[in-house]
Design a protein around this motif. Sequence first.
Motif, PDB file in Angstrom:
ATOM      1  N   SER A 173       0.969  -1.198   0.230  1.00 31.41           N
ATOM      2  CA  SER A 173      -0.082  -0.111   0.045  1.00 31.41           C
ATOM      3  C   SER A 173       0.784   1.116  -0.134  1.00 31.41           C
ATOM      4  O   SER A 173       1.024   1.971   1.033  1.00 31.41           O
ATOM      5  CB  SER A 173      -0.861   0.128   1.204  1.00 31.41           C
ATOM      6  N   SER A 175       2.691   4.908  -0.100  1.00 29.56           N
ATOM      7  CA  SER A 175       2.439   6.219   0.386  1.00 29.56           C
ATOM      8  C   SER A 175       2.448   7.003  -0.728  1.00 29.56           C
ATOM      9  O   SER A 175       2.959   6.579  -1.656  1.00 29.56           O
ATOM     10  CB  SER A 175       2.957   6.430   1.734  1.00 29.56           C
ATOM     11  N   HIS A 176       2.066   8.283  -0.517  1.00 37.90           N
ATOM     12  CA  HIS A 176       2.037   9.372  -1.712  1.00 37.90           C
ATOM     13  C   HIS A 176       3.586   9.421  -2.232  1.00 37.90           C
ATOM     14  O   HIS A 176       3.479   9.575  -3.553  1.00 37.90           O
ATOM     15  CB  HIS A 176       1.502  10.638  -1.054  1.00 37.90           C
ATOM     16  N   GLU A 177       4.466   9.422  -1.516  1.00 38.55           N
ATOM     17  CA  GLU A 177       5.676   9.607  -2.109  1.00 38.55           C
ATOM     18  C   GLU A 177       6.291   8.490  -2.521  1.00 38.55           C
ATOM     19  O   GLU A 177       7.602   8.184  -2.980  1.00 38.55           O
ATOM     20  CB  GLU A 177       6.705  10.316  -1.017  1.00 38.55           C
ATOM     21  N   GLU A 178       5.816   7.249  -2.404  1.00 37.22           N
ATOM     22  CA  GLU A 178       6.267   5.832  -2.852  1.00 37.22           C
ATOM     23  C   GLU A 178       7.603   5.212  -2.386  1.00 37.22           C
ATOM     24  O   GLU A 178       8.199   4.690  -3.269  1.00 37.22           O
ATOM     25  CB  GLU A 178       6.075   5.599  -4.539  1.00 37.22           C
ATOM     26  N   TRP A 205       1.786   7.636 -12.860  1.00 36.86           N
ATOM     27  CA  TRP A 205       1.235   8.331 -11.499  1.00 36.86           C
ATOM     28  C   TRP A 205      -0.297   8.535 -11.738  1.00 36.86           C
ATOM     29  O   TRP A 205      -0.927   9.148 -12.201  1.00 36.86           O
ATOM     30  CB  TRP A 205       1.731   9.816 -11.533  1.00 36.86           C
ATOM     31  N   HIS A 207      -2.424   9.666  -9.171  1.00 39.19           N
ATOM     32  CA  HIS A 207      -3.137  10.864  -8.581  1.00 39.19           C
ATOM     33  C   HIS A 207      -2.877  11.873  -9.526  1.00 39.19           C
ATOM     34  O   HIS A 207      -2.416  13.062  -9.100  1.00 39.19           O
ATOM     35  CB  HIS A 207      -2.274  11.074  -7.087  1.00 39.19           C
ATOM     36  N   ASP A 210      -3.118  15.887  -8.613  1.00 37.35           N
ATOM     37  CA  ASP A 210      -1.978  16.083  -7.766  1.00 37.35           C
ATOM     38  C   ASP A 210      -0.969  16.610  -8.691  1.00 37.35           C
ATOM     39  O   ASP A 210       0.220  15.925  -8.783  1.00 37.35           O
ATOM     40  CB  ASP A 210      -1.836  15.271  -6.718  1.00 37.35           C
ATOM     41  N   GLY A 213       2.335  16.941  -6.741  1.00 37.71           N
ATOM     42  CA  GLY A 213       2.909  15.543  -6.366  1.00 37.71           C
ATOM     43  C   GLY A 213       3.477  14.948  -7.562  1.00 37.71           C
ATOM     44  O   GLY A 213       4.657  14.126  -7.267  1.00 37.71           O
ATOM     45  N   ALA A 217       7.223  13.643  -8.130  1.00 43.29           N
ATOM     46  CA  ALA A 217       7.668  12.143  -8.321  1.00 43.29           C
ATOM     47  C   ALA A 217       8.471  12.138  -9.503  1.00 43.29           C
ATOM     48  O   ALA A 217       9.340  11.253  -9.755  1.00 43.29           O
ATOM     49  CB  ALA A 217       6.286  11.613  -8.728  1.00 43.29           C
TER      50      ALA A 217
END
Length: 298
Positions: A173, A175-178, A205, A207, A210, A213, A217
Motif C-alpha cells: 500500500s 504512500s504518496h511519495e512511494e 502516476w 494521483h 495532484d 505531487g 515524483a
Amino acid sequence: MPLNRSFLFAPGNHARRVEKAFTLGADAVILDLEDSVAVSDKAAARRPVAAAFASRAGASGCRRFVRVNAMGTPFCYGDLVATIGQGVDGVVLPKVESAADLHAIDWLIANLERERGLTVGAIELMPIVETAAGISRIDRILQARSLKPYSGRWRVQRVAFGAGDYSHDLGLSPSHEEPELSHARARLVLASRGAGLEAPIDSPWFHFKDSEGFRRAIDRSRRGGFQGRLCIHPNQVPAANEGYRPSMEEIAEAERIVASFREAEAQGSAAIQVDGRMIDYPIMYRAERMLKAVKGDG
C-alpha cells in the motif's frame, strides 16, 4: 536518438480519445488493448487500433505504440496479428516475467514484419515489468538482450515499470511519495544499465489531480535514473516533457564541466575542480551525455 519523456496511453476502443492523444505533444502514444479495454470489447478494439496506425503511416510527430494483452491471456496473439502493420513503431508487452516471453514475442513480430513487407526489427518491443516474478528475475529477463540485433538495432531498447500491478501483486500500500517502491525502481535502473539498455521508463502516476505531487515524483524518478514516464492523463504530458529534461541550471553546469575538463585534459590533468566540486572522467562523461541528450531535444 528520439526523446522518451512521455508515453501517453489512450484506450484503443475510444476513437475520440485516440484522435486527441496524437495532438497533445507526447513523445509517444500507446493505444491500449489491455487494462483500459473491457474483456467483452478486446477483440473488437483491434480493428480501430490498426486503422488508426495505418492512417498515420509515414506521418511525423509522436511515435505510435500498441499495448497488447499479456502472454498468459487468450488475447496476446490475436492482438499482435491484428495490429502489426504500417504505422506501428512499437509494441508494449505487459507483465513480462521471463526472457522466454521476449524471445517468443520477438519471433512472432519478426515473422509478421516479413509477411507484411516491413523492415525486420523496425518495430520496438518495450516490456513492462510489474510483478514480483518480473522484478526478481529482471537480470535473467534482460538476457533476451542476447537476441541478434536486426541491422544493428535491438528490438528491446528499454523496459518500463508498472507500479500498480506490482503493488497489488506484493500486497503493498504505497504512500504518496512511494518509498515502498524504491527497491523495485533501483533494480530496474541497475539491470537496464548492466544489460546495455537505455534508462527505463517509470510507472504511471495515478494521483492525476495532484500536479505538485507529480512534479516531485518526476524529480525523484529522473534523479533515480529513469528517462521518462508512462502517462495516463493528457495533463501529465507537459509536466513529464519538462521534468525529464535537465534544467537550464543543470545544462549550464554541464557545459562548464565539459569545457573546463577538456581544457585541463589538454594540459595533462584529469581531475579538476568546478564550482567547488571535484570533477574526473565519470562526471565529465555524464555531463557530455546530458548535453548530447539536450541537443537531440532541439
